[in-house]
Scaffold this motif. Structure first.
Motif, PDB file in Angstrom:
ATOM      1  N   PHE A  56       9.558 -24.262   1.332  1.00  0.00           N
ATOM      2  CA  PHE A  56       9.558 -22.841   0.963  1.00  0.00           C
ATOM      3  C   PHE A  56      10.467 -22.151   1.985  1.00  0.00           C
ATOM      4  CE2 PHE A  56       8.412 -18.531   0.513  1.00  0.00           C
ATOM      5  CZ  PHE A  56       7.740 -18.346  -0.686  1.00  0.00           C
ATOM      6  N   THR A  57      11.728 -21.939   1.611  1.00  0.00           N
ATOM      7  CA  THR A  57      12.678 -21.405   2.576  1.00  0.00           C
ATOM      8  C   THR A  57      13.833 -20.710   1.876  1.00  0.00           C
ATOM      9  OG1 THR A  57      14.029 -21.977   4.513  1.00  0.00           O
ATOM     10  CG2 THR A  57      14.067 -23.520   2.687  1.00  0.00           C
ATOM     11  N   HIS A  58      14.574 -19.894   2.644  1.00  0.00           N
ATOM     12  CA  HIS A  58      15.747 -19.182   2.143  1.00  0.00           C
ATOM     13  C   HIS A  58      15.390 -18.315   0.930  1.00  0.00           C
ATOM     14  CE1 HIS A  58      17.766 -22.150   4.678  1.00  0.00           C
ATOM     15  NE2 HIS A  58      18.810 -21.330   4.687  1.00  0.00           N
ATOM     16  N   ASN A  59      14.252 -17.648   0.994  1.00  0.00           N
ATOM     17  CA  ASN A  59      13.875 -16.664  -0.019  1.00  0.00           C
ATOM     18  C   ASN A  59      13.932 -15.272   0.605  1.00  0.00           C
ATOM     19  OD1 ASN A  59      12.851 -18.547  -2.250  1.00  0.00           O
ATOM     20  ND2 ASN A  59      11.660 -19.233  -0.483  1.00  0.00           N
ATOM     21  N   LEU A  60      14.385 -14.306  -0.166  1.00  0.00           N
ATOM     22  CA  LEU A  60      14.385 -12.911   0.269  1.00  0.00           C
ATOM     23  C   LEU A  60      13.142 -12.257  -0.294  1.00  0.00           C
ATOM     24  CD1 LEU A  60      15.722 -10.491   1.644  1.00  0.00           C
ATOM     25  CD2 LEU A  60      17.083 -10.148  -0.437  1.00  0.00           C
ATOM     26  N   ILE A  61      12.230 -11.843   0.599  1.00  0.00           N
ATOM     27  CA  ILE A  61      10.923 -11.329   0.191  1.00  0.00           C
ATOM     28  C   ILE A  61      10.841  -9.861   0.571  1.00  0.00           C
ATOM     29  CG2 ILE A  61       8.433 -11.580   0.473  1.00  0.00           C
ATOM     30  CD1 ILE A  61       9.028 -14.554   1.154  1.00  0.00           C
ATOM     31  N   VAL A  62      10.658  -9.038  -0.446  1.00  0.00           N
ATOM     32  CA  VAL A  62      10.674  -7.591  -0.266  1.00  0.00           C
ATOM     33  C   VAL A  62       9.247  -7.084  -0.081  1.00  0.00           C
ATOM     34  CG1 VAL A  62      11.327  -5.386  -1.300  1.00  0.00           C
ATOM     35  CG2 VAL A  62      12.740  -7.421  -1.687  1.00  0.00           C
ATOM     36  N   GLY A  63       8.993  -6.423   1.040  1.00  0.00           N
ATOM     37  CA  GLY A  63       7.689  -5.827   1.304  1.00  0.00           C
ATOM     38  C   GLY A  63       6.676  -6.844   1.788  1.00  0.00           C
ATOM     39  N   GLY A  64       5.418  -6.456   1.756  1.00  0.00           N
ATOM     40  CA  GLY A  64       4.354  -7.354   2.168  1.00  0.00           C
ATOM     41  C   GLY A  64       4.034  -7.242   3.642  1.00  0.00           C
ATOM     42  N   PRO A  88       6.341 -18.556   5.649  1.00  0.00           N
ATOM     43  CA  PRO A  88       6.907 -19.691   6.395  1.00  0.00           C
ATOM     44  C   PRO A  88       8.261 -19.328   7.006  1.00  0.00           C
ATOM     45  CG  PRO A  88       6.036 -20.420   4.275  1.00  0.00           C
ATOM     46  CD  PRO A  88       5.989 -18.927   4.259  1.00  0.00           C
ATOM     47  N   SER A  89       8.556 -19.928   8.123  1.00  0.00           N
ATOM     48  CA  SER A  89       9.838 -19.652   8.776  1.00  0.00           C
ATOM     49  C   SER A  89      10.985 -20.080   7.864  1.00  0.00           C
ATOM     50  CB  SER A  89       9.922 -20.399  10.111  1.00  0.00           C
ATOM     51  OG  SER A  89       9.840 -21.795   9.889  1.00  0.00           O
ATOM     52  N   GLY A  90      12.127 -19.413   8.065  1.00  0.00           N
ATOM     53  CA  GLY A  90      13.290 -19.713   7.240  1.00  0.00           C
ATOM     54  C   GLY A  90      13.457 -18.792   6.070  1.00  0.00           C
ATOM     55  N   ASN A  91      12.491 -17.865   5.879  1.00  0.00           N
ATOM     56  CA  ASN A  91      12.592 -16.881   4.814  1.00  0.00           C
ATOM     57  C   ASN A  91      13.013 -15.526   5.391  1.00  0.00           C
ATOM     58  OD1 ASN A  91      11.509 -18.310   2.286  1.00  0.00           O
ATOM     59  ND2 ASN A  91       9.990 -18.805   3.847  1.00  0.00           N
ATOM     60  N   LEU A  92      13.520 -14.668   4.554  1.00  0.00           N
ATOM     61  CA  LEU A  92      14.002 -13.353   4.955  1.00  0.00           C
ATOM     62  C   LEU A  92      13.054 -12.304   4.406  1.00  0.00           C
ATOM     63  CD1 LEU A  92      17.650 -14.138   3.851  1.00  0.00           C
ATOM     64  CD2 LEU A  92      16.816 -14.159   6.213  1.00  0.00           C
ATOM     65  N   VAL A  93      12.384 -11.597   5.284  1.00  0.00           N
ATOM     66  CA  VAL A  93      11.377 -10.615   4.880  1.00  0.00           C
ATOM     67  C   VAL A  93      11.869  -9.228   5.253  1.00  0.00           C
ATOM     68  CG1 VAL A  93       8.972  -9.914   5.080  1.00  0.00           C
ATOM     69  CG2 VAL A  93       9.570 -12.350   5.237  1.00  0.00           C
ATOM     70  N   VAL A  94      11.936  -8.329   4.270  1.00  0.00           N
ATOM     71  CA  VAL A  94      12.413  -6.963   4.508  1.00  0.00           C
ATOM     72  C   VAL A  94      11.363  -5.987   4.017  1.00  0.00           C
ATOM     73  CG1 VAL A  94      14.833  -7.642   4.352  1.00  0.00           C
ATOM     74  CG2 VAL A  94      13.634  -6.901   2.299  1.00  0.00           C
ATOM     75  N   LYS A  95      11.433  -4.758   4.512  1.00  0.00           N
ATOM     76  CA  LYS A  95      10.371  -3.802   4.217  1.00  0.00           C
ATOM     77  C   LYS A  95      10.453  -3.217   2.821  1.00  0.00           C
ATOM     78  CE  LYS A  95      12.761   0.092   6.432  1.00  0.00           C
ATOM     79  NZ  LYS A  95      12.660   1.157   7.483  1.00  0.00           N
ATOM     80  N   ASN A  96      11.665  -3.089   2.259  1.00  0.00           N
ATOM     81  CA  ASN A  96      11.776  -2.483   0.932  1.00  0.00           C
ATOM     82  C   ASN A  96      13.101  -2.903   0.288  1.00  0.00           C
ATOM     83  OD1 ASN A  96      13.795  -0.757   2.061  1.00  0.00           O
ATOM     84  ND2 ASN A  96      12.199   0.658   2.723  1.00  0.00           N
TER      85      ASN A  96
END
Length: 608
Positions: free
Chosen positions: A527-535, A540-548
């Motif tokens: 589970f990696t290299h996903n852009l996850i908006v909010g939350g 898992p490490s390797g994902n990109l998490v942004v606030k909005n």
């Protein structure tokens, strides 16, 4: 050269030729370009269909006599008298009422029987062009998409079932083969009758080499018509450029619970290959279903491309202009596309619209759910090697359900594995409006163990939960799952549990966090290299998490409803773009994130 040496060289040449020939794709597959990445026969973990049906007019020659069947003539006598290679032209605008059987005849690939409207070819849509009710003189249907009908004229011949129940008007007698149907309207009459299949094999028999080409199959607006075409027991069947409407089962007072435009996957006879391409498919239960009944065979090599899987929103209770049965009961709505027994399926370039809960389902669009139906009548049922690519889904309660579970009486199916899901755009997931979970995917593994699933380059913005999971800590973990390069909304709950208490690996997901659940439930997975908006984070490490969505650089988010979900490439890319997204080229190997929306637009162009 010595004759013995010559024979040896000749033998070596023949062996090499056989080896090379065995590795070449069938010509029909190569001609349509349906191959996986790098020219292989696999797309991710899923094997693509091995056989693709040829369905051009040139592939179904009928060099025999042409017979005109006028209104008032006996259609059955004409069918019985037709010889291989003949064409029966049914008078355009005429109606043929009754039950008709298409018999087994000694036909071959050079001598088909054509059953068609007598209208000249230029009065019908050109080959490879979808027919609409416009060609039956119906300029529009309420609450359906616009036909873009310029001149509504009835150039179709109508075949109508007049029974008070049962199936008809068309049956394929056991062994029927090499029939092509063109420019026909196939329907039922007798208001109030509960009709099962408009077209099906007779007596649980077989049929082979059948093509439905530019045909309108439909029920009636408020009656119960279970399905259009029942495929079980058929081989080499194509349904192309056709239109299916008003297949529905009635809640509470009805005789059926699952209506489909097309279904198959049951019985003890071989089934497939199938080609379902460029059709409008409308039904209340499942627009397309394979499985769901007893079977000792699994249909294989199924091509489903460029279709519009639709149901009218006026079938939804409390909707303005609501339409249900005459007594007011609603139609039973379930899913768009469901597989309970199928293998080597390509689902590509389709548009899926409107699915809601309220009955036994919760508004999921696509279900991959092998099922040994109660009371354990399909232990050999399996769903394997399914490729879902370049599709778009809109206006649903949830997107995907991937579940290997037992029947209500504890029966286990054979397998559910090797799924490749990529370049999928899901727009307007809304659990409240469409009465469901508001989830992207529900993933369940009981028995047999779920494995070999790839979810890659998907764009979806679920409001409540991204993944909801069930897997017993006492059983084998879900294995070989890859979730990469996606653009997701984290949703309110991020990761959820389907239930099961402490025995579920996803128990108390709010305490475990997404990374904890992933570790508890999956093995040998990524589970990696996903852009996850909010939350709330914890991924898992390797994902990109942004606030909005603004921080992600999404062009036009619109709360996940009708937006432009591509990442900004620069200030001039879109009026809403202030700068290039910082997450361009952030996928694996420097690739892009999310669904390839341009490719989806090309694949689905004209499907609606």
């Amino acid at each position: 050269m010595d004759s013995k040496i010559s024979r040896v060289y000749a033998l070596i040449f023949v062996v090499l030729l056989l080896i090379v020939t065995a590795t070449i794709r069938p010509a029909s597959q190569a001609s349509q370009g349906q191959v996986g990445a790098r020219g292989t026969s696999f797309d991710g973990p899923a094997e693509l269909p091995r056989v693709f049906i040829r369905s051009a007019l040139a592939d179904t020659p009928a060099p025999g006599h042409v017979h005109l069947v006028k209104g008032g003539d006996s259609l059955q006598e004409a069918l019985d008298g037709a010889k291989c290679g003949d064409t029966l032209k049914l008078q355009a605008g005429a109606t043929f009422i009754g039950v008709f059987r298409l018999a087994e005849k000694p036909c071959d690939d050079g001598h088909w029987i054509i059953l068609r409207s007598s209208a000249p070819d230029d009065s019908l849509p050109a080959p490879n062009t979808r027919i609409t009710p416009c060609y039956a003189g119906v300029a529009s249907l309420p609450n359906r998409p616009d036909f873009r009908c310029i001149d509504a004229r009835n150039v179709m011949a109508r075949i109508e079932f007049d029974g008070k129940g049962g199936s008809g008007p068309l049956f394929f007698s056991p062994g029927a083969n090499h029939y092509r149907l063109i420019g026909l309207e196939i329907t039922r009459g007798n208001p109030g009758a509960k009709v099962q299949n408009l077209v099906s094999p007779a007596d649980k028999g077989t049929a082979d080499r059948i093509i439905f080409d530019r045909v309108w199959l439909h029920g009636t607006a408020q009656d119960e018509t279970t399905r259009g075409i029942y495929l079980s027991g058929t081989t080499y069947v194509a349904v192309i450029d056709s239109f299916f409407t008003d297949f529905h089962c009635i809640a509470v007072a009805g005789a059926c619970t699952d209506a489909q435009a097309i279904s198959g996957g049951g019985g003890s006879n071989p089934s497939g290959p199938y080609k379902i391409v460029d059709n409008f498919l409308e039904a209340s239960g499942e627009n397309l279903l394979f499985g769901g009944s007893g079977a000792t065979q699994t249909p294989a090599d199924i091509e489903i491309r460029h279709n519009y899987l639709f149901r009218p929103m006026v079938w939804k209770p409390n909707q303005p202009g609501f339409v249900g049965a005459v007594d007011g009961h609603p139609f039973i709505v379930k899913n768009h596309f469901e597989l309970k027994n199928a293998q080597r399926v390509l689902f590509e370039g389709n548009t899926l619209e409107n699915s809601w809960g309220g009955f036994s389902q919760a508004g999921f669009s696509i279900l991959l759910t092998p099922k040994n139906q109660t009371p354990n009548i399909c232990p050999l049922c399996r769903v394997t090697d399914v490729t879902i690519r370049y599709n778009k889904i809109s206006h649903v309660a949830s997107a995907l359900q991937i579940a290997n579970v037992l029947s209500d009486t504890g029966g286990m199916s054979t397998a559910g594995e090797r799924y490749s899901i990529h370049d999928l755009l899901v727009d307007d997931i809304d659990g409240e409006t469409y009465k469901g979970f508001g989830a992207f995917a529900l993933i369940m593994s009981v028995d047999p163990p779920l494995k070999d699933v790839k979810i890659d380059h998907v764009t979806a913005f679920p409001p409540r939960v991204l993944f909801s999971i069930l897997n017993s800590v006492e059983r084998q973990k879900i294995s070989n799952v890859t979730i990469t390069n996606n653009i997701f909304n984290a949703s309110v709950r991020q990761i959820g549990s389907v239930g099961g208490g402490p025995k579920n690996c996803a128990f108390r997901p709010e305490a475990q966090g997404p990374a904890g659940v992933f570790k508890s439930c999956f093995t040998n997975s990524t589970f990696t290299h996903n852009l996850i908006v909010g939350g709330d984070g914890g991924w898992p490490s390797g994902n990109l998490v942004v606030k909005n969505a603004s921080a992600a650089g999404i062009r036009d988010f619109r709360e996940g409803r009708g937006g432009d979900y591509r990442l900004c490439k620069g200030r001039d890319d879109s009026p809403s773009c202030k700068a290039a997204s910082p997450y361009l080229h952030s996928g694996t190997n420097g690739g892009e994130l999310g669904a390839d929306i341009e490719a989806i637009d090309r694949a689905t162009a004209g499907s609606e």
